[in-house]
Scaffold this motif. Structure first.
Motif, PDB file in Angstrom:
ATOM      1  N   LEU A 152       0.923  -1.217  -0.119  1.00  0.00           N
ATOM      2  CA  LEU A 152       0.023  -0.045   0.073  1.00  0.00           C
ATOM      3  C   LEU A 152       0.987   1.508  -0.116  1.00  0.00           C
ATOM      4  O   LEU A 152       0.755   2.030  -0.933  1.00  0.00           O
ATOM      5  CB  LEU A 152      -0.996  -0.018   1.061  1.00  0.00           C
ATOM      6  N   LEU A 153       1.836   1.205   0.725  1.00  0.00           N
ATOM      7  CA  LEU A 153       2.865   2.329   0.977  1.00  0.00           C
ATOM      8  C   LEU A 153       3.466   2.501  -0.436  1.00  0.00           C
ATOM      9  O   LEU A 153       3.630   3.735  -0.904  1.00  0.00           O
ATOM     10  CB  LEU A 153       3.856   2.257   1.904  1.00  0.00           C
ATOM     11  N   GLY A 154       3.746   1.693  -1.179  1.00  0.00           N
ATOM     12  CA  GLY A 154       4.358   1.842  -2.546  1.00  0.00           C
ATOM     13  C   GLY A 154       3.206   2.380  -3.409  1.00  0.00           C
ATOM     14  O   GLY A 154       3.709   3.217  -4.220  1.00  0.00           O
ATOM     15  N   ALA A 155       2.128   2.021  -3.622  1.00  0.00           N
ATOM     16  CA  ALA A 155       1.044   2.578  -4.429  1.00  0.00           C
ATOM     17  C   ALA A 155       0.814   4.043  -4.018  1.00  0.00           C
ATOM     18  O   ALA A 155       0.553   5.028  -4.769  1.00  0.00           O
ATOM     19  CB  ALA A 155      -0.209   1.653  -4.165  1.00  0.00           C
ATOM     20  N   VAL A 156       0.800   4.329  -2.543  1.00  0.00           N
ATOM     21  CA  VAL A 156       0.565   5.570  -2.103  1.00  0.00           C
ATOM     22  C   VAL A 156       1.767   6.567  -2.605  1.00  0.00           C
ATOM     23  O   VAL A 156       1.608   7.842  -3.043  1.00  0.00           O
ATOM     24  CB  VAL A 156       0.279   5.887  -0.670  1.00  0.00           C
TER      25      VAL A 156
END
Length: 312
Positions: free
Chosen positions: A170-174
């Protein structure tokens, strides 16, 4: 004296003064390094000036011409700006273009707010991941040292590790979402606004020289004013061409910016929605598919920065 009024006074001085008087004024104002005439040295009284004196006079003349042109242009533009602000002067307005420019500035402010919130979310997610990782390690250590609670500590440790893995995705997508918006705001929109600033400056010059030409046209017609009128007409036409060119450039950039913004945000909003939905649904497979769909890959686990992903 206010800066704007100082500029008007200086412009008037440059338009109606000898070179020596202008240089004296500039030197008294603190502008001392403008060449031989502005250096404070008296001209040589030699009866036969040498080549060096001719070169010095030529340089001084060139600098005077530059200052004179700048002074005249500044005087006219400042006078036009003041007359517009006090409601005494007319202003060229392209209503449709002005509306688009104002809409762009408002859109940029809103996107900057989204960018700030996205960065805050990234920081919070990173802190959460660090806490979950530490908590998982603590549970795993306690499971080895507490036989009576080994099973309970064990599955809690596995849960935290799974949450960390999904959180990294999720952090990568954000991060990808934030990076794309940052590029859109600080590069694409800013580039268009720089052209807008050039257009607005050209518009002010155009109106200033238009007003000057109108005033000369209403005055008496004699041999002296005829030459000034022709010169004013040529200068006005040059500024008109510059204004119209920049107006066209702004219109084109605004059109391309809108198309690019829609394309970029359609992709980024879809990414953000899919990643957040999959994360809170606990769907690890969908999270991984989201990263593959948008060509994002995880950084190595040893990366120290909060941005654990990079765009391919």
């Amino acid at each position: 004296m206010k800066p704007a009024l100082c500029l008007v006074a200086m412009g008037a001085l440059v338009m109606d003064s000898s070179p020596q008087r202008v240089w004296l004024y500039l030197r008294e104002a603190g502008i001392r390094e403008l060449g031989p005439l502005g250096s404070g040295r008296h001209p040589s009284h030699s009866a036969t000036p040498g080549p060096g004196d001719e070169v010095a006079r030529g340089i001084a003349g060139e600098k005077f011409d530059i200052v004179k042109k700048w002074g005249i242009n500044t005087y006219k533009c400042t006078k036009q700006l003041l007359s517009e602000r006090f409601g005494r002067g007319s202003r060229t307005v392209d209503l449709e273009l002005e509306l688009q420019i104002e809409l762009l500035r408002e859109t940029k402010r809103k996107y900057e707010s989204v960018l700030q919130l996205g960065r805050a979310l990234t920081a919070h997610l990173y802190s959460l991941l660090q806490t979950q990782h530490a908590l998982g390690d603590a549970f795993a250590d306690l499971s080895q040292k507490s036989p009576e609670l080994q099973e309970e500590f064990g599955y809690n440790a596995e849960t935290q590790k799974l949450l960390c893995k999904n959180g990294e995705t999720l952090l990568g997508a954000v991060n990808f979402f934030v990076s794309s918006i940052n590029t859109l705001v600080t590069k694409t929109m800013e580039d268009t606004l720089m052209t807008v600033k050039q257009y607005e400056a050209a518009r002010l010059e155009y109106d200033a020289y238009r007003t000057d030409l109108e005033e000369l046209s209403l005055g008496p017609r004699d041999a002296g004013t005829r030459g000034r009128l022709e010169s004013a007409q040529a200068t006005f036409q040059a500024h008109r061409d510059k204004y119209e060119k920049l107006r066209g450039d702004v219109a084109i950039k605004l059109k391309f910016l809108e198309e690019n913004k829609i394309k970029v945000m359609h992709k980024q909003l879809l990414l953000f929605h899919n990643a957040v939905s999959a994360y809170f649904a606990g769907n690890q497979k969908q999270l991984e598919q989201t990263l593959q769909q948008f060509n994002i890959k995880l950084r190595p686990p040893g990366a120290e920065k909060p941005s654990w992903l990079e765009e391919q």
